[in-house]
Design an enzyme around this catalytic site. Sequence first.
Site, mmCIF file in Angstrom:
data_model
loop_
_atom_site.group_PDB
_atom_site.id
_atom_site.type_symbol
_atom_site.label_atom_id
_atom_site.label_comp_id
_atom_site.label_asym_id
_atom_site.label_seq_id
_atom_site.Cartn_x
_atom_site.Cartn_y
_atom_site.Cartn_z
ATOM 1 N N ARG A 60 0.734 -1.208 0.038
ATOM 2 C CA ARG A 60 0.116 0.089 -0.153
ATOM 3 C C ARG A 60 0.755 1.188 -0.112
ATOM 4 O O ARG A 60 1.844 1.395 1.025
ATOM 5 C CB ARG A 60 -1.007 -0.166 1.293
ATOM 6 C CG ARG A 60 -1.719 1.226 1.212
ATOM 7 C CD ARG A 60 -3.016 1.038 2.285
ATOM 8 N NE ARG A 60 -4.058 2.240 2.301
ATOM 9 C CZ ARG A 60 -3.925 3.281 3.004
ATOM 10 N NH1 ARG A 60 -3.050 3.191 4.094
ATOM 11 N NH2 ARG A 60 -4.819 4.225 2.966
ATOM 12 N N GLY A 61 0.813 2.147 -0.979
ATOM 13 C CA GLY A 61 1.452 3.170 -1.260
ATOM 14 C C GLY A 61 1.889 4.152 -0.430
ATOM 15 O O GLY A 61 2.798 4.625 0.258
ATOM 16 N N GLY A 117 -3.294 6.212 -14.017
ATOM 17 C CA GLY A 117 -3.819 6.289 -15.527
ATOM 18 C C GLY A 117 -3.985 4.922 -16.216
ATOM 19 O O GLY A 117 -4.506 4.755 -17.487
ATOM 20 N N GLU A 121 -4.310 -8.087 -6.029
ATOM 21 C CA GLU A 121 -3.074 -8.462 -6.210
ATOM 22 C C GLU A 121 -2.805 -9.846 -5.646
ATOM 23 O O GLU A 121 -2.354 -10.812 -6.072
ATOM 24 C CB GLU A 121 -1.873 -7.278 -5.882
ATOM 25 C CG GLU A 121 -2.020 -6.233 -6.939
ATOM 26 C CD GLU A 121 -1.217 -5.064 -6.266
ATOM 27 O OE1 GLU A 121 -1.130 -4.244 -6.852
ATOM 28 O OE2 GLU A 121 -0.328 -5.324 -5.365
ATOM 29 N N ASP A 179 1.540 3.745 2.925
ATOM 30 C CA ASP A 179 2.112 2.980 4.141
ATOM 31 C C ASP A 179 3.641 2.879 4.107
ATOM 32 O O ASP A 179 4.451 3.400 5.079
ATOM 33 C CB ASP A 179 1.406 1.748 4.292
ATOM 34 C CG ASP A 179 -0.054 1.755 5.093
ATOM 35 O OD1 ASP A 179 -0.579 2.979 5.162
ATOM 36 O OD2 ASP A 179 -0.538 0.685 5.185
ATOM 37 N N THR A 180 4.102 2.590 2.930
ATOM 38 C CA THR A 180 5.613 2.056 2.779
ATOM 39 C C THR A 180 6.105 2.630 1.407
ATOM 40 O O THR A 180 7.517 2.226 1.384
ATOM 41 C CB THR A 180 5.772 0.475 2.740
ATOM 42 O OG1 THR A 180 5.107 -0.034 1.687
ATOM 43 C CG2 THR A 180 5.128 0.096 4.180
ATOM 44 N N ARG A 181 5.668 3.216 0.629
ATOM 45 C CA ARG A 181 6.280 3.518 -0.748
ATOM 46 C C ARG A 181 7.329 4.243 -0.301
ATOM 47 O O ARG A 181 8.442 4.086 -1.031
ATOM 48 C CB ARG A 181 5.374 4.286 -1.732
ATOM 49 C CG ARG A 181 5.890 4.770 -2.899
ATOM 50 C CD ARG A 181 4.851 5.415 -3.775
ATOM 51 N NE ARG A 181 3.830 4.892 -4.137
ATOM 52 C CZ ARG A 181 3.632 3.796 -5.213
ATOM 53 N NH1 ARG A 181 4.761 3.732 -5.939
ATOM 54 N NH2 ARG A 181 2.458 3.480 -5.299
#
Length: 369
Positions: free
Chosen positions: A20-21, A53, A86, A23-25
């Site tokens: 999840r971006g 996109g 995913e 949280d940890t990106r």
Amino acid sequence: MEEASSSSGKFEFDVFLSFRGADTRKGFTSHLYDRLKLHGISAFMDSDVLQRGQEINKLLDYIERSMIFMPIFSKGYAESRWCLKEITMMVACQRLIIPVFFDVEPAEVRDQIKHFAPAFERHKRDANMDQQEVRNWRRALKTVGELSGFHLKNDTIGDEAKLVLLIVKRLLSEVRKLPFLLPPEDLWLGGVDAHVEEVKELLSKSCSTVTFIGIRGMKGIGKTTIAKAIYNDLFLDFEASSCLFDIGEKYQRHRELELQRQLTRDILKSDERIYSVEEGRSIIKHGMKAKKVLLVLDDVDDSCQVDALAGGSDWFGDGSVIFITTTDKNVLLECGLSEGQIYNATVYRLLVWGLNEVKEAIDTWNSVT
């Protein structure tokens, strides 16, 4: 996002990172991705552009083109329907899944409790949600939550940098990109792992800031294989590393400058010309003294060879480790190693020799020691 080629001809990517971006990106996942690239592991990490996109089907296509799946479970993972799609796709593909439990427990993933529970309550109440799909998400999380993986709290006591190294080492092994691929016969006999652990135990007892360890044994017993396995196990912990093989033979052929040049390339990343052993000693010493180095000097048969390549503790930065393999214990003693710094590899590989070869080797060994 950067396109990459997998080490396997069948897949485009070695590993697909699911996270999840929010949280940890910008933290853990980014550091992991960079370290994977550094070591030649092709990883798919979705970009903000892709999220805005492109259709989910495009993202799922990248899953199919990846060899290994690595979901990074954070507290908000289940908030993302993309992540849940995913993980469901990963389970359906039936390939290797290595979960990372970042700041949640496996039970939270497996049973959708605690931090995962509120997200699933919202999915359940959403009138626009396909509840069969929600049930599929739950089953996928249960499956992956039961898998063995990495746990930030348990494996590294919360040290994210150490967890990155553990993951990289595991993935290097899975995609066969470790520095040295050991022959299958060396692995299934079970000899290597035991020797590696014993050498590491010897290493752990050292009180020196720079440690020299000797690996001594008769010719053909597996000293080089043991050294390679140790190198595979430790190299990520050092700023720079190098393995120099067949040193005694190369010295006999007057190729000592070649060894020094290889060492400067590996450790100093320099192609500086070396015209004499003394000049090489000076370049190596002054270049390595500020670095934490892992060095393997293999098949040494004279202490002068060690002197030309690793002349003393003051040549290296704190934390450096130098392994020397040899058949001659006197070489190690002449280099200043004590009995406590010498590992005797006396039994490895005897199982793959015939009795006559074993007897001949032992007779030869007894005659020179």
